[in-house]
Scaffold this motif. Structure first.
Motif, PDB file in Angstrom:
ATOM      1  N   ARG A  71     -38.504  78.828  -7.982  1.00 21.68           N
ATOM      2  CA  ARG A  71     -39.434  79.099  -9.082  1.00 21.68           C
ATOM      3  C   ARG A  71     -38.749  79.920 -10.179  1.00 21.68           C
ATOM      4  O   ARG A  71     -38.887  79.643 -11.368  1.00 21.68           O
ATOM      5  N   ASN A  72     -37.990  80.932  -9.763  1.00 17.62           N
ATOM      6  CA  ASN A  72     -37.252  81.757 -10.729  1.00 17.62           C
ATOM      7  C   ASN A  72     -36.215  80.931 -11.485  1.00 17.62           C
ATOM      8  O   ASN A  72     -36.051  81.077 -12.703  1.00 17.62           O
ATOM      9  N   TYR A  73     -35.512  80.078 -10.770  1.00 19.29           N
ATOM     10  CA  TYR A  73     -34.516  79.214 -11.401  1.00 19.29           C
ATOM     11  C   TYR A  73     -35.182  78.286 -12.411  1.00 19.29           C
ATOM     12  O   TYR A  73     -34.690  78.104 -13.523  1.00 19.29           O
ATOM     13  N   LYS A  74     -36.315  77.705 -12.041  1.00 16.58           N
ATOM     14  CA  LYS A  74     -37.044  76.804 -12.930  1.00 16.58           C
ATOM     15  C   LYS A  74     -37.491  77.541 -14.193  1.00 16.58           C
ATOM     16  O   LYS A  74     -37.372  77.022 -15.304  1.00 16.58           O
ATOM     17  N   THR A 132     -34.077  75.578 -22.178  1.00 15.92           N
ATOM     18  CA  THR A 132     -34.197  74.159 -22.478  1.00 15.92           C
ATOM     19  C   THR A 132     -34.906  73.989 -23.811  1.00 15.92           C
ATOM     20  O   THR A 132     -35.907  74.640 -24.086  1.00 15.92           O
ATOM     21  N   ILE A 133     -34.371  73.103 -24.638  1.00 17.82           N
ATOM     22  CA  ILE A 133     -34.917  72.880 -25.972  1.00 17.82           C
ATOM     23  C   ILE A 133     -35.527  71.488 -26.025  1.00 17.82           C
ATOM     24  O   ILE A 133     -34.918  70.515 -25.598  1.00 17.82           O
ATOM     25  N   SER A 134     -36.706  71.408 -26.601  1.00 19.27           N
ATOM     26  CA  SER A 134     -37.358  70.104 -26.763  1.00 19.27           C
ATOM     27  C   SER A 134     -36.731  69.366 -27.945  1.00 19.27           C
ATOM     28  O   SER A 134     -36.047  69.964 -28.786  1.00 19.27           O
ATOM     29  N   ASP A 135     -36.981  68.065 -28.013  1.00 13.67           N
ATOM     30  CA  ASP A 135     -36.461  67.271 -29.127  1.00 13.67           C
ATOM     31  C   ASP A 135     -36.973  67.786 -30.472  1.00 13.67           C
ATOM     32  O   ASP A 135     -36.238  67.838 -31.449  1.00 13.67           O
TER      33      ASP A 135
END
Length: 105
Positions: free
Chosen positions: A14-17, A24-27
């Motif tokens: 969960r922490n990693y996620k 993480t970047i969206s389009d």
């Protein structure tokens, strides 16, 4: 595997996620980033001390890095766009402002 081990593993996952989602970047974010950096580079271009053609090539290289496929792939490989792009832009802008606002000249 004990329940304690399972819970610890789930917490780690969960922490990693959560950490992954933070970088993480969206389009749509990438498109906005591309447009904004493009504008910023055009604004600071006159501040450069190098030749015009060299500036255009540098700007093109930076903007090529900011397309969705390239940026997402680089992120998977550990690319830190904040350090690579954000920090130099911050430093360049800060140096420009310091030079312009220096009243000791």
């Amino acid at each position: 595997m004990t329940i304690r081990d399972k819970n610890k593993l789930e917490l780690t996952a969960r922490n990693y996620k959560e950490r992954l989602e933070q970088v993480t970047i969206s389009d749509s974010d990438i498109e906005s980033l591309h447009n904004t950096v493009s504008t910023v580079l055009k604004i600071i271009k006159p501040l450069s001390q190098s030749g015009e053609q060299e500036d255009e090539k540098s700007i093109d290289i930076v903007l090529d890095l900011l397309n969705s496929d390239t940026l997402k792939t680089l992120q998977l490989l550990g690319y830190n766009y904040k350090k690579a792009i954000g920090e130099p832009l911050t430093q360049m802008t800060a140096e420009f402002l310091k030079a312009k606002l220096d009243t000791k000249k």
